[in-house]
Motif scaffolding. Structure first.
Motif, PDB file in Angstrom:
ATOM      1  N   VAL A  35      -3.531  24.762   7.061  1.00  0.00           N
ATOM      2  CA  VAL A  35      -2.748  25.420   6.009  1.00  0.00           C
ATOM      3  C   VAL A  35      -1.488  26.033   6.604  1.00  0.00           C
ATOM      4  CG1 VAL A  35      -2.720  27.348   4.367  1.00  0.00           C
ATOM      5  CG2 VAL A  35      -4.702  25.841   4.479  1.00  0.00           C
ATOM      6  N   GLU A  36      -1.622  26.668   7.753  1.00  0.00           N
ATOM      7  CA  GLU A  36      -0.469  27.288   8.406  1.00  0.00           C
ATOM      8  C   GLU A  36       0.594  26.248   8.767  1.00  0.00           C
ATOM      9  OE1 GLU A  36      -3.937  29.734   8.411  1.00  0.00           O
ATOM     10  OE2 GLU A  36      -3.722  27.770   9.362  1.00  0.00           O
ATOM     11  N   GLU A  37       0.161  25.095   9.254  1.00  0.00           N
ATOM     12  CA  GLU A  37       1.111  24.027   9.587  1.00  0.00           C
ATOM     13  C   GLU A  37       1.803  23.504   8.332  1.00  0.00           C
ATOM     14  OE1 GLU A  37      -0.772  21.834  13.510  1.00  0.00           O
ATOM     15  OE2 GLU A  37      -1.793  21.517  11.581  1.00  0.00           O
ATOM     16  N   ARG A  38       1.043  23.317   7.263  1.00  0.00           N
ATOM     17  CA  ARG A  38       1.624  22.823   6.013  1.00  0.00           C
ATOM     18  C   ARG A  38       2.629  23.819   5.444  1.00  0.00           C
ATOM     19  NH1 ARG A  38      -3.490  21.617   2.694  1.00  0.00           N
ATOM     20  NH2 ARG A  38      -4.596  22.600   4.404  1.00  0.00           N
ATOM     21  N   VAL A  39       2.301  25.107   5.497  1.00  0.00           N
ATOM     22  CA  VAL A  39       3.237  26.139   5.036  1.00  0.00           C
ATOM     23  C   VAL A  39       4.507  26.085   5.878  1.00  0.00           C
ATOM     24  CG1 VAL A  39       3.629  28.635   4.917  1.00  0.00           C
ATOM     25  CG2 VAL A  39       1.524  27.655   3.968  1.00  0.00           C
ATOM     26  N   SER A  40       4.368  25.979   7.173  1.00  0.00           N
ATOM     27  CA  SER A  40       5.517  25.924   8.071  1.00  0.00           C
ATOM     28  C   SER A  40       6.390  24.697   7.790  1.00  0.00           C
ATOM     29  CB  SER A  40       5.033  25.919   9.522  1.00  0.00           C
ATOM     30  OG  SER A  40       6.112  25.788  10.402  1.00  0.00           O
ATOM     31  N   LEU A  41       5.758  23.548   7.617  1.00  0.00           N
ATOM     32  CA  LEU A  41       6.507  22.320   7.321  1.00  0.00           C
ATOM     33  C   LEU A  41       7.249  22.444   5.989  1.00  0.00           C
ATOM     34  CD1 LEU A  41       3.871  19.665   8.480  1.00  0.00           C
ATOM     35  CD2 LEU A  41       6.064  20.181   9.592  1.00  0.00           C
ATOM     36  N   LEU A  42       6.587  23.018   5.002  1.00  0.00           N
ATOM     37  CA  LEU A  42       7.227  23.211   3.696  1.00  0.00           C
ATOM     38  C   LEU A  42       8.384  24.207   3.778  1.00  0.00           C
ATOM     39  CD1 LEU A  42       4.139  23.103   1.374  1.00  0.00           C
ATOM     40  CD2 LEU A  42       6.288  21.910   0.906  1.00  0.00           C
ATOM     41  N   CYS A  43       8.198  25.270   4.534  1.00  0.00           N
ATOM     42  CA  CYS A  43       9.286  26.250   4.705  1.00  0.00           C
ATOM     43  C   CYS A  43      10.511  25.574   5.299  1.00  0.00           C
ATOM     44  CB  CYS A  43       8.837  27.410   5.590  1.00  0.00           C
ATOM     45  SG  CYS A  43       7.761  28.588   4.764  1.00  0.00           S
ATOM     46  N   GLU A  44      10.313  24.752   6.300  1.00  0.00           N
ATOM     47  CA  GLU A  44      11.435  24.048   6.929  1.00  0.00           C
ATOM     48  C   GLU A  44      12.061  23.047   5.953  1.00  0.00           C
ATOM     49  OE1 GLU A  44      14.259  22.924   9.666  1.00  0.00           O
ATOM     50  OE2 GLU A  44      12.922  24.665   9.719  1.00  0.00           O
ATOM     51  N   ALA A  45      11.215  22.322   5.222  1.00  0.00           N
ATOM     52  CA  ALA A  45      11.710  21.286   4.307  1.00  0.00           C
ATOM     53  C   ALA A  45      12.440  21.865   3.096  1.00  0.00           C
ATOM     54  CB  ALA A  45      10.552  20.404   3.848  1.00  0.00           C
ATOM     55  N   THR A  46      12.126  23.098   2.721  1.00  0.00           N
ATOM     56  CA  THR A  46      12.738  23.706   1.528  1.00  0.00           C
ATOM     57  C   THR A  46      13.733  24.817   1.872  1.00  0.00           C
ATOM     58  OG1 THR A  46      10.916  25.299   1.263  1.00  0.00           O
ATOM     59  CG2 THR A  46      10.732  23.178   0.077  1.00  0.00           C
ATOM     60  N   LYS A  47      14.094  24.946   3.124  1.00  0.00           N
ATOM     61  CA  LYS A  47      14.925  26.072   3.557  1.00  0.00           C
ATOM     62  C   LYS A  47      16.275  26.133   2.851  1.00  0.00           C
ATOM     63  CE  LYS A  47      16.835  23.771   7.603  1.00  0.00           C
ATOM     64  NZ  LYS A  47      16.760  23.664   9.044  1.00  0.00           N
ATOM     65  N   ASP A  48      16.778  25.031   2.346  1.00  0.00           N
ATOM     66  CA  ASP A  48      18.063  25.021   1.660  1.00  0.00           C
ATOM     67  C   ASP A  48      17.957  25.321   0.165  1.00  0.00           C
ATOM     68  OD1 ASP A  48      19.384  24.438   4.036  1.00  0.00           O
ATOM     69  OD2 ASP A  48      19.187  22.276   3.740  1.00  0.00           O
ATOM     70  N   LEU A  49      16.738  25.486  -0.330  1.00  0.00           N
ATOM     71  CA  LEU A  49      16.522  25.804  -1.745  1.00  0.00           C
ATOM     72  C   LEU A  49      16.311  27.313  -1.856  1.00  0.00           C
ATOM     73  CD1 LEU A  49      14.100  22.861  -2.633  1.00  0.00           C
ATOM     74  CD2 LEU A  49      16.547  23.029  -3.168  1.00  0.00           C
ATOM     75  N   GLU A  50      17.361  28.024  -2.234  1.00  0.00           N
ATOM     76  CA  GLU A  50      17.351  29.484  -2.190  1.00  0.00           C
ATOM     77  C   GLU A  50      16.317  30.139  -3.089  1.00  0.00           C
ATOM     78  OE1 GLU A  50      21.262  31.009  -2.808  1.00  0.00           O
ATOM     79  OE2 GLU A  50      22.107  29.835  -1.161  1.00  0.00           O
ATOM     80  N   ASN A  51      15.951  29.503  -4.192  1.00  0.00           N
ATOM     81  CA  ASN A  51      15.006  30.120  -5.123  1.00  0.00           C
ATOM     82  C   ASN A  51      13.583  29.573  -4.968  1.00  0.00           C
ATOM     83  OD1 ASN A  51      15.837  27.612  -6.191  1.00  0.00           O
ATOM     84  ND2 ASN A  51      15.452  28.272  -8.296  1.00  0.00           N
ATOM     85  N   VAL A  52      13.292  29.011  -3.789  1.00  0.00           N
ATOM     86  CA  VAL A  52      11.956  28.490  -3.503  1.00  0.00           C
ATOM     87  C   VAL A  52      11.324  29.308  -2.389  1.00  0.00           C
ATOM     88  CG1 VAL A  52      10.666  26.496  -2.601  1.00  0.00           C
ATOM     89  CG2 VAL A  52      12.494  26.146  -4.272  1.00  0.00           C
ATOM     90  N   GLU A  53      10.082  29.712  -2.611  1.00  0.00           N
ATOM     91  CA  GLU A  53       9.309  30.345  -1.544  1.00  0.00           C
ATOM     92  C   GLU A  53       8.020  29.562  -1.364  1.00  0.00           C
ATOM     93  OE1 GLU A  53       6.507  33.951  -2.957  1.00  0.00           O
ATOM     94  OE2 GLU A  53       8.631  34.387  -3.212  1.00  0.00           O
ATOM     95  N   VAL A  54       7.446  29.659  -0.185  1.00  0.00           N
ATOM     96  CA  VAL A  54       6.227  28.919   0.144  1.00  0.00           C
ATOM     97  C   VAL A  54       5.126  29.917   0.452  1.00  0.00           C
ATOM     98  CG1 VAL A  54       5.190  27.199   1.677  1.00  0.00           C
ATOM     99  CG2 VAL A  54       7.616  27.013   1.055  1.00  0.00           C
ATOM    100  N   ASP A  55       3.932  29.624  -0.040  1.00  0.00           N
ATOM    101  CA  ASP A  55       2.784  30.510   0.125  1.00  0.00           C
ATOM    102  C   ASP A  55       1.530  29.634   0.170  1.00  0.00           C
ATOM    103  OD1 ASP A  55       1.384  32.915   0.300  1.00  0.00           O
ATOM    104  OD2 ASP A  55       1.525  33.367  -1.835  1.00  0.00           O
ATOM    105  N   SER A  56       0.389  30.254   0.331  1.00  0.00           N
ATOM    106  CA  SER A  56      -0.887  29.532   0.261  1.00  0.00           C
ATOM    107  C   SER A  56      -1.868  30.377  -0.531  1.00  0.00           C
ATOM    108  CB  SER A  56      -1.430  29.236   1.656  1.00  0.00           C
ATOM    109  OG  SER A  56      -1.731  30.436   2.340  1.00  0.00           O
ATOM    110  N   PHE A  57      -2.929  29.728  -1.013  1.00  0.00           N
ATOM    111  CA  PHE A  57      -3.911  30.461  -1.795  1.00  0.00           C
ATOM    112  C   PHE A  57      -5.285  29.808  -1.712  1.00  0.00           C
ATOM    113  CE2 PHE A  57      -2.674  27.158  -4.704  1.00  0.00           C
ATOM    114  CZ  PHE A  57      -3.744  26.952  -5.572  1.00  0.00           C
TER     115      PHE A  57
END
Length: 159
Positions: free
Chosen positions: A48-70
């Protein structure tokens, strides 16, 4: 009123098809929370931590997007985040039956929450995380179907 949508999934790994849905959702909603599910029924390749990290990097240019897990029920997470919508991507008619059932139970449990279905871009209609992993396992080039950070992570996993 601020519109907040949750875009849930396992994202194991995130593909360009996922990013297409996320970025299109970000153009419609004030805020999109990409939520990585801890799915006990699957054996993921990435933590989960790796997926969150990959998503954070992949979406870093989308200012209104945040990444989380649940963990737990999606509808409980959506309520906790004070979101008013769920975004789900559909690749084919075969996706619709499952997604309709999920949307129906979510509507029963959270009548104030709306589910929005987005059809995937035709360029990605064949794409799934499972297919990406299968192709990458044989050292094929996946750089045109996943973000660069994911392509590199897959190379490391399969070394």
């Amino acid at each position: 009123m601020t519109s907040i949508a949750v875009c849930p999934g396992s994202f194991d790994p995130v593909t360009l098809g996922h990013l297409d849905i996320i970025s299109r959702g970000a153009s419609v909603f004030d805020k999109v929370i990409v939520a990585v599910l801890h799915n006990r029924n699957k054996q993921p390749m990435f933590t989960v931590e790796e997926r969150v990290s990959l998503l954070c990097e992949a979406t870093k240019d989308l200012e209104n997007v945040e990444v989380d897990s649940f963990n737990g029920l999606l509808i409980d997470y959506v309520k906790e985040k004070k979101a008013n919508a769920i975004i789900r991507g559909l690749r084919a008619v075969s996706d619709f039956e499952y997604e309709m059932q999920a949307a129906s139970i979510n509507k029963k449990l959270g009548p104030e929450i709306e589910t929005f279905f987005m059809m995937t871009n035709n360029h990605y209609s064949y794409l799934s995380s499972s297919i990406v992993k299968e192709v990458a396992k044989y050292n094929a080039d996946v750089s045109d179907i996943v973000p660069n950070v994911v392509a590199e992570a897959l190379k490391k996993k399969f070394k």
